[in-house]
Design an enzyme around this catalytic site. Structure first.
Site, mmCIF file in Angstrom:
data_model
loop_
_atom_site.group_PDB
_atom_site.id
_atom_site.type_symbol
_atom_site.label_atom_id
_atom_site.label_comp_id
_atom_site.label_asym_id
_atom_site.label_seq_id
_atom_site.Cartn_x
_atom_site.Cartn_y
_atom_site.Cartn_z
ATOM 1 N N TYR A 59 0.722 -1.123 -0.077
ATOM 2 C CA TYR A 59 0.045 0.089 -0.200
ATOM 3 C C TYR A 59 0.841 1.194 0.061
ATOM 4 O O TYR A 59 0.446 2.258 -0.720
ATOM 5 C CB TYR A 59 -0.950 -0.035 1.164
ATOM 6 C CG TYR A 59 -1.839 1.164 1.494
ATOM 7 C CD1 TYR A 59 -2.607 1.596 0.187
ATOM 8 C CD2 TYR A 59 -1.680 2.038 2.423
ATOM 9 C CE1 TYR A 59 -3.349 3.013 0.532
ATOM 10 C CE2 TYR A 59 -2.483 3.201 2.717
ATOM 11 C CZ TYR A 59 -3.264 3.733 1.738
ATOM 12 O OH TYR A 59 -4.017 4.754 1.921
ATOM 13 N N HIS A 83 -1.589 -4.542 -5.370
ATOM 14 C CA HIS A 83 -1.196 -4.285 -4.016
ATOM 15 C C HIS A 83 -2.022 -4.697 -2.810
ATOM 16 O O HIS A 83 -3.148 -4.914 -3.057
ATOM 17 C CB HIS A 83 -0.809 -2.715 -3.735
ATOM 18 C CG HIS A 83 -2.099 -1.905 -3.425
ATOM 19 N ND1 HIS A 83 -2.557 -1.784 -2.375
ATOM 20 C CD2 HIS A 83 -3.140 -1.524 -4.098
ATOM 21 C CE1 HIS A 83 -3.758 -1.282 -2.092
ATOM 22 N NE2 HIS A 83 -4.097 -0.758 -3.097
ATOM 23 N N CYS A 84 -1.456 -5.189 -1.787
ATOM 24 C CA CYS A 84 -2.153 -5.243 -0.659
ATOM 25 C C CYS A 84 -1.491 -4.397 0.589
ATOM 26 O O CYS A 84 -0.947 -3.233 0.015
ATOM 27 C CB CYS A 84 -2.201 -6.764 0.042
ATOM 28 S SG CYS A 84 -0.620 -7.472 -0.006
ATOM 29 N N LEU A 85 -1.146 -4.672 1.735
ATOM 30 C CA LEU A 85 -0.663 -3.729 2.739
ATOM 31 C C LEU A 85 0.910 -3.615 2.565
ATOM 32 O O LEU A 85 1.425 -2.869 2.508
ATOM 33 C CB LEU A 85 -1.078 -4.295 4.021
ATOM 34 C CG LEU A 85 -2.600 -3.800 4.496
ATOM 35 C CD1 LEU A 85 -2.598 -4.092 6.145
ATOM 36 C CD2 LEU A 85 -2.723 -2.303 4.270
ATOM 37 N N SER A 115 -1.978 -9.642 -2.582
ATOM 38 C CA SER A 115 -1.608 -9.496 -3.786
ATOM 39 C C SER A 115 -0.889 -10.485 -4.544
ATOM 40 O O SER A 115 -1.241 -10.837 -5.794
ATOM 41 C CB SER A 115 -0.928 -8.094 -3.842
ATOM 42 O OG SER A 115 0.442 -8.295 -2.861
#
Length: 253
Positions: free
Chosen positions: A97, A169-171, A177
């Site tokens: 992120y 994306h993820c975190l 992701s």
């Protein structure tokens, strides 16, 4: 916004106690789930989905200033190596992120953002499309239902002469992701889970996929290829989180 639960998951080691046939619950495809997912206000586990809309991207400097105000555990989201853009294929990238910055999006000519989170906001900007997969990183979420439709959507963007630069994306860019990108590679390139995993890990060494999602990907491999080519104990051993987010970030300080 609190990131603690997700951060803790990135610090844990993967469960290595599985057999080759232990793929857990059997999941199925759900036609139309990707479209429905754009409107969900809660994940299947009951987490509230962040429906905030933002119409501008933060700069790298703004995020680094924000990082200084956060508790250290939350601040790791805005640290290297998680904010690095990792190119997986000609038009496909992975990041966390904190990597969704004005500079990164412009430099890499990104035209589509795929957010595999429930925690982060919706991006609504001219010239950039946005897709959300609202799942938590607990491995019990049914991400399998998204694999086919999302893989086809990514293929539509990056293949077929469309050449649309896309970032997933993820975190932290380590688990959710990565799961999506693995599913895409397995379907579009007819790769085994093992070969897809090696390709992604070569380009983004910090990956550490939730074991529950590894099992869902193993089921997807059998669905795509008609047989299981990847041994679960081998892939989970490769995937084991030997280094926590805290330790990784410390290497770049």
């Amino acid at each position: 916004m609190c990131w603690r639960c997700c951060w803790c998951l990135c610090c844990c080691c993967c469960d290595n106690s599985v057999t080759n046939d232990d793929i857990g619950p059997i999941y199925s495809q759900e036609p139309g789930c990707l479209e429905k997912g754009q409107q969900l206000t809660k994940t299947s586990g009951g987490h509230s989905v962040n429906m905030q809309t933002v119409n501008r991207l933060s700069t790298s400097r703004e995020l680094q200033e924000l990082k200084k105000t956060l508790p250290k555990m939350d601040a790791y989201i805005y640290c290297r190596p998680f904010i690095d853009f990792s190119q997986i294929a000609e038009h496909l990238f992975l990041t966390g992120y904190g990597g969704i910055t004005n500079e990164n999006i412009k430099y890499n000519s990104i035209k589509c953002i795929v957010s595999v989170t429930y925690e982060t906001p919706v991006y609504a900007m001219d010239g950039i499309s946005f897709i959300r997969v609202p799942v938590a990183d607990n491995g019990k979420e049914n991400m399998y239902k998204y694999f086919d439709e999302l893989s086809d959507k990514i293929a539509e963007l990056v293949d077929n002469n469309n050449n649309t630069n896309t970032v997933v994306h993820c975190l932290f860019g380590r688990s959710r992701s990565v799961t999506v990108v693995l599913a895409y590679l397995m379907k579009s390139q007819r790769l085994s889970l093992d070969k897809a995993f090696d390709l992604v890990k070569f380009n983004r060494p910090v990956i550490a996929v939730n074991p529950g999602y590894i099992r869902q990907l193993a089921q997807y491999e059998r669905y795509l290829l008609g047989e299981r080519l990847t041994k679960l104990d081998v892939i989970i051993a490769k995937n084991k989180r030997l280094v926590s987010a805290k330790e990784l970030a410390a290497k770049y300080e």
